[in-house]
Design a protein around this motif. Sequence first.
Motif, PDB file in Angstrom:
ATOM      1  N   THR A 153      35.456  52.708  44.301  1.00 26.53           N
ATOM      2  CA  THR A 153      34.640  51.499  43.959  1.00 26.53           C
ATOM      3  C   THR A 153      34.970  50.703  45.110  1.00 26.53           C
ATOM      4  OG1 THR A 153      33.846  49.587  42.448  1.00 26.53           O
ATOM      5  CG2 THR A 153      36.196  50.424  42.498  1.00 26.53           C
ATOM      6  N   LEU A 154      34.000  49.938  45.842  1.00 25.41           N
ATOM      7  CA  LEU A 154      34.239  48.625  46.827  1.00 25.41           C
ATOM      8  C   LEU A 154      33.342  47.668  46.385  1.00 25.41           C
ATOM      9  CD1 LEU A 154      33.578  51.799  48.452  1.00 25.41           C
ATOM     10  CD2 LEU A 154      34.209  50.469  50.322  1.00 25.41           C
ATOM     11  N   ASN A 155      34.200  46.472  46.616  1.00 22.38           N
ATOM     12  CA  ASN A 155      33.231  45.174  46.576  1.00 22.38           C
ATOM     13  C   ASN A 155      32.627  44.964  47.849  1.00 22.38           C
ATOM     14  OD1 ASN A 155      35.430  44.035  48.273  1.00 22.38           O
ATOM     15  ND2 ASN A 155      36.322  42.991  46.468  1.00 22.38           N
ATOM     16  N   GLU A 170      39.170  41.575  38.017  1.00 23.06           N
ATOM     17  CA  GLU A 170      40.394  40.540  37.433  1.00 23.06           C
ATOM     18  C   GLU A 170      41.369  40.435  38.382  1.00 23.06           C
ATOM     19  OE1 GLU A 170      40.615  40.314  33.202  1.00 23.06           O
ATOM     20  OE2 GLU A 170      42.454  39.606  33.420  1.00 23.06           O
ATOM     21  N   TRP A 171      41.868  41.653  38.805  1.00 22.98           N
ATOM     22  CA  TRP A 171      43.050  41.831  39.699  1.00 22.98           C
ATOM     23  C   TRP A 171      42.887  41.562  41.272  1.00 22.98           C
ATOM     24  CZ3 TRP A 171      45.927  46.474  36.971  1.00 22.98           C
ATOM     25  CH2 TRP A 171      46.331  46.158  35.774  1.00 22.98           C
ATOM     26  N   GLY A 172      41.648  41.339  41.506  1.00 22.24           N
ATOM     27  CA  GLY A 172      41.385  41.150  42.837  1.00 22.24           C
ATOM     28  C   GLY A 172      41.676  42.277  43.826  1.00 22.24           C
ATOM     29  N   ILE A 173      41.370  43.531  43.296  1.00 23.38           N
ATOM     30  CA  ILE A 173      41.452  44.902  44.258  1.00 23.38           C
ATOM     31  C   ILE A 173      40.007  45.014  44.777  1.00 23.38           C
ATOM     32  CG2 ILE A 173      41.561  47.421  44.060  1.00 23.38           C
ATOM     33  CD1 ILE A 173      43.381  46.786  41.536  1.00 23.38           C
ATOM     34  N   ASP A 174      40.104  45.148  46.131  1.00 23.35           N
ATOM     35  CA  ASP A 174      38.932  45.140  47.136  1.00 23.35           C
ATOM     36  C   ASP A 174      38.319  46.746  46.830  1.00 23.35           C
ATOM     37  OD1 ASP A 174      38.655  42.601  48.222  1.00 23.35           O
ATOM     38  OD2 ASP A 174      40.665  43.099  48.916  1.00 23.35           O
ATOM     39  N   VAL A 175      39.215  47.691  46.934  1.00 21.19           N
ATOM     40  CA  VAL A 175      38.730  48.986  46.956  1.00 21.19           C
ATOM     41  C   VAL A 175      39.610  49.940  46.071  1.00 21.19           C
ATOM     42  CG1 VAL A 175      38.413  51.362  48.340  1.00 21.19           C
ATOM     43  CG2 VAL A 175      38.047  48.941  49.475  1.00 21.19           C
ATOM     44  N   ASN A 190      52.713  43.672  38.323  1.00 19.34           N
ATOM     45  CA  ASN A 190      52.323  42.275  39.287  1.00 19.34           C
ATOM     46  C   ASN A 190      51.168  42.628  40.128  1.00 19.34           C
ATOM     47  OD1 ASN A 190      54.518  40.928  38.177  1.00 19.34           O
ATOM     48  ND2 ASN A 190      55.944  42.052  39.526  1.00 19.34           N
ATOM     49  N   VAL A 191      50.143  43.332  40.051  1.00 25.47           N
ATOM     50  CA  VAL A 191      49.166  43.752  40.966  1.00 25.47           C
ATOM     51  C   VAL A 191      48.402  42.455  41.377  1.00 25.47           C
ATOM     52  CG1 VAL A 191      46.950  44.920  41.260  1.00 25.47           C
ATOM     53  CG2 VAL A 191      48.956  45.997  40.010  1.00 25.47           C
ATOM     54  N   PRO A 192      48.125  41.238  40.447  1.00 23.43           N
ATOM     55  CA  PRO A 192      47.427  40.170  40.977  1.00 23.43           C
ATOM     56  C   PRO A 192      48.176  39.405  42.104  1.00 23.43           C
ATOM     57  CG  PRO A 192      47.017  40.549  38.643  1.00 23.43           C
ATOM     58  CD  PRO A 192      48.204  41.469  38.960  1.00 23.43           C
ATOM     59  N   GLU A 193      49.450  39.530  41.815  1.00 22.84           N
ATOM     60  CA  GLU A 193      50.483  38.884  42.897  1.00 22.84           C
ATOM     61  C   GLU A 193      50.172  39.356  44.330  1.00 22.84           C
ATOM     62  OE1 GLU A 193      54.242  37.717  41.920  1.00 22.84           O
ATOM     63  OE2 GLU A 193      53.861  38.011  40.189  1.00 22.84           O
ATOM     64  N   THR A 227      47.653  41.146  45.287  1.00 15.26           N
ATOM     65  CA  THR A 227      46.218  41.065  46.000  1.00 15.26           C
ATOM     66  C   THR A 227      46.257  39.733  46.547  1.00 15.26           C
ATOM     67  OG1 THR A 227      45.350  40.435  43.777  1.00 15.26           O
ATOM     68  CG2 THR A 227      45.328  42.834  44.617  1.00 15.26           C
ATOM     69  N   ASP A 228      46.717  38.657  45.657  1.00 14.95           N
ATOM     70  CA  ASP A 228      46.918  37.329  46.433  1.00 14.95           C
ATOM     71  C   ASP A 228      47.510  37.093  47.611  1.00 14.95           C
ATOM     72  OD1 ASP A 228      45.634  36.258  44.082  1.00 14.95           O
ATOM     73  OD2 ASP A 228      47.352  35.284  42.946  1.00 14.95           O
ATOM     74  N   VAL A 229      48.526  37.854  47.795  1.00 14.79           N
ATOM     75  CA  VAL A 229      49.300  37.632  49.127  1.00 14.79           C
ATOM     76  C   VAL A 229      48.281  38.359  50.058  1.00 14.79           C
ATOM     77  CG1 VAL A 229      51.018  38.665  50.365  1.00 14.79           C
ATOM     78  CG2 VAL A 229      51.778  38.055  48.033  1.00 14.79           C
ATOM     79  N   ALA A 230      47.689  39.437  49.881  1.00 15.85           N
ATOM     80  CA  ALA A 230      47.001  39.999  51.000  1.00 15.85           C
ATOM     81  C   ALA A 230      45.698  39.112  51.200  1.00 15.85           C
ATOM     82  CB  ALA A 230      46.216  41.414  50.247  1.00 15.85           C
ATOM     83  N   HIS A 231      44.930  38.595  50.212  1.00 16.75           N
ATOM     84  CA  HIS A 231      44.022  37.584  50.531  1.00 16.75           C
ATOM     85  C   HIS A 231      44.264  36.316  51.122  1.00 16.75           C
ATOM     86  CE1 HIS A 231      41.940  40.121  46.936  1.00 16.75           C
ATOM     87  NE2 HIS A 231      41.713  40.809  48.143  1.00 16.75           N
ATOM     88  N   SER A 232      45.402  36.009  50.837  1.00 19.69           N
ATOM     89  CA  SER A 232      45.671  34.666  51.648  1.00 19.69           C
ATOM     90  C   SER A 232      45.789  34.975  53.171  1.00 19.69           C
ATOM     91  CB  SER A 232      46.748  34.007  50.776  1.00 19.69           C
ATOM     92  OG  SER A 232      47.994  34.978  51.155  1.00 19.69           O
ATOM     93  N   HIS A 233      46.031  36.230  53.544  1.00 22.73           N
ATOM     94  CA  HIS A 233      46.222  36.530  54.918  1.00 22.73           C
ATOM     95  C   HIS A 233      45.018  37.356  55.276  1.00 22.73           C
ATOM     96  CE1 HIS A 233      50.562  36.128  53.811  1.00 22.73           C
ATOM     97  NE2 HIS A 233      50.793  36.122  55.116  1.00 22.73           N
ATOM     98  N   ASP A 234      43.798  37.266  54.626  1.00 27.60           N
ATOM     99  CA  ASP A 234      42.755  37.725  55.043  1.00 27.60           C
ATOM    100  C   ASP A 234      42.373  39.347  55.059  1.00 27.60           C
ATOM    101  OD1 ASP A 234      41.081  35.281  55.079  1.00 27.60           O
ATOM    102  OD2 ASP A 234      41.862  34.882  57.308  1.00 27.60           O
ATOM    103  N   ALA A 235      43.401  39.860  54.407  1.00 27.36           N
ATOM    104  CA  ALA A 235      43.476  41.252  54.436  1.00 27.36           C
ATOM    105  C   ALA A 235      42.711  41.935  53.197  1.00 27.36           C
ATOM    106  CB  ALA A 235      44.949  41.992  54.423  1.00 27.36           C
ATOM    107  N   LEU A 236      42.171  43.305  53.199  1.00 32.05           N
ATOM    108  CA  LEU A 236      41.650  43.861  52.124  1.00 32.05           C
ATOM    109  C   LEU A 236      42.536  44.705  51.367  1.00 32.05           C
ATOM    110  CD1 LEU A 236      38.219  44.575  53.746  1.00 32.05           C
ATOM    111  CD2 LEU A 236      38.606  43.103  51.835  1.00 32.05           C
ATOM    112  N   VAL A 237      42.354  44.997  49.907  1.00 33.86           N
ATOM    113  CA  VAL A 237      43.352  45.581  49.294  1.00 33.86           C
ATOM    114  C   VAL A 237      42.848  47.068  48.816  1.00 33.86           C
ATOM    115  CG1 VAL A 237      44.925  45.670  47.317  1.00 33.86           C
ATOM    116  CG2 VAL A 237      44.501  43.434  48.534  1.00 33.86           C
TER     117      VAL A 237
END
Lengths: 393, 393
Positions: free
Chosen positions: B214-216, B190-195, B158-161, B163-173
């Motif tokens: 890797t970092l976005n 695709e999974w929204g991993i920032d680092v 459930n990795v995309p779930e 990262t969604d939680v984190a991004h909806s709170h303006d946090a980096l993953v």
Amino acid sequence: METPPDVDELAPPNRTLMGPGPSPVHPRVLRAMSTPLVGHLDPSFLDIMDETQELLRYAFRTENQWTIPVSGTGSASMEAAIGNLVEPGDTMLVPTNGYFGGRMASMAERAGGDVVEVDAPWGEPLDPVDVQDAFDEHQPDVFGFVHAETSTGAKQTNVPELTDVAHSHDALVVADTVTSLGGVELKVDEWGIDVAYSGPQKCLSCPPGASPLTLNDDAMDKVLSREEPARSWYLDLSLLEGYWGEERAYHHTAPITNVYALREALRLVAEEGIEERWARHERVAGALKAGVEAMGLDLNPEDDYWLPSLNAVRVPDGVTDSDVIDFLLDEYDLEIAGGLGDLSGEIFRIGCMGHGAREKNVTFLVSALADALDEQGADVDVNAGPAAVRDAF
Amino acid sequence: METPPDVDELAPPNRTLMGPGPSPVHPRVLRAMSTPLVGHLDPSFLDIMDETQELLRYAFRTENQWTIPVSGTGSASMEAAIGNLVEPGDTMLVPTNGYFGGRMASMAERAGGDVVEVDAPWGEPLDPVDVQDAFDEHQPDVFGFVHAETSTGAKQTNVPELTDVAHSHDALVVADTVTSLGGVELKVDEWGIDVAYSGPQKCLSCPPGASPLTLNDDAMDKVLSREEPARSWYLDLSLLEGYWGEERAYHHTAPITNVYALREALRLVAEEGIEERWARHERVAGALKAGVEAMGLDLNPEDDYWLPSLNAVRVPDGVTDSDVIDFLLDEYDLEIAGGLGDLSGEIFRIGCMGHGAREKNVTFLVSALADALDEQGADVDVNAGPAAVRDAF
């Protein structure tokens, strides 16, 4: 599904490395790197660690128990030294006579320390009197100096005088021996150096990746009695003590292949004998020096501070350093480097290190350099250089 | 003059590495490591750096410009990620479901951050509901999770779930992908991993020493707008940007040979195809799983969280884990490992990674393990395991 990148087989050019490092690697060391791995907690690897430590002590001329390869390149062993020794609130005295004093300052500040400076021009060693004055004025807790300044080709003389000053002020001494270990006389214990760090890719002629570090008991006592942990987990010596010490506890996966390589490079040092190795560097680099001087060039440092492992040759009038450097790389597959910082554009930096400190390399270098300078219109005697090298050997 | 140490030629035993890493290295990668070096600023090395970055992006399934090997082992890329992303005053949310969440916490604290936790038992993944609750309660700036827990053999689903939680709170993953990169499905973009950080000595089957990171752009923006510099000079990504970015400025001497090796290991990934490689790990480790289950053993994680690259097998009743591990090393030259932390003494950790994820290795491992357990008096069916492996292939 995305098409995978199509990258060719590895086939780098065959360079002769006579810059400030990496230096040419001995075939035995290259071969050691293709040895299949054992685990980092394998009993056989623990023996290999012990042997590497014993060999490192020999090269450093120290009895320090705490003598290890740090898992990274030379700057990692440098930061392991400074980041563990300097605690928030400590003051570190650093030199301004080359590029690496500035790096010491940055690392000490990031460790939470205050930085004070002792000045000398780029290309000259520190004067013990100035160090004494700086100690009297600032009472630093840690004093760093650079034994062999890769940026200027100058050697710090009078090291025991410097360490005496520091110890009489209850400070610990950190020595940058990146470009001296295994190539230039260095006696950690006899000279009173508390901590020394180095890199493997200079006078040890080993690929970068596991970097020598030694601390005596006084230094390690300070590290182990820190009030707060070091700011890097990866480089925390109190944790590394668990792995390299008697406990053999897992900290991080050691760079096994780099330890293999360092061990083999240090075996070559032991086989040659450390004093003989220092003498070889001086003899071979002496021929290099004679060659460049005979063709009409000057070394930047005074003869008293000449560093055999890194020869800083002044760029002659009318010549652009990068044109010569590029010509040598393109026409001769030969790497030398230009200056940094205050000496940018003013010097060539020509390494004579480890497996590169051989008659063959110096003969080639002086001949190629004469050609390159002549090509660039410099007023040099193209025959006198190679002749002087022949005479020297 | 002291007698130099007399250390024999390097001759480690010929181990089959089926522990948690290092994994067996492909002969092409070993051979790449004996390639003579070029300088770290040589134009040919700059091309090699570019190619390595391109291959890393392919393995990470990312378009991130900022995709590099960090000059150290996996913990160095881990600290590069956390130490640059976490600023003093930031809060980082870390998991408690394995050994490496604790390491994340230590690194975040040393970076000056505050640490809060989201709980799950060792051997289970985080539940997105718990992550949501932790975010609501603590509002962390950075969230770390472990994709493939080397200490427990459990995969985070459930990795995309998450990262969604984190991004909806303006946090980096930040994702620990040490034991998944190149072996287990991982889709950074695709999974929204920032680092994401990793190690080379697991599913890439490369000796440790240069470690993927890797970092976005969002993550790099935070790193480049820090109010104070990162606490490690060596791992400061804003400085490394000068070397790996367009400027190509000297920062530190890269571990050239380790980059050679990583490039070759990643070429093998590209030749095989990343999806095919994930499928191979699942197929070969599936046979291993079938074999140990057929002999009467249990895997620790539930099947939903099974991690093909690291199989956590429960130690059967009446058996001491270290006796089995020592027997396999002594009698079979075969390395597996025991558990860590909460699972110490309770599991064997059996790697099936990279060049080690082959039918031959699994056939050998299951047969040897059956013998070792039988030897230690365990109630196992010594024939059923190898038979199940044969059936699986």
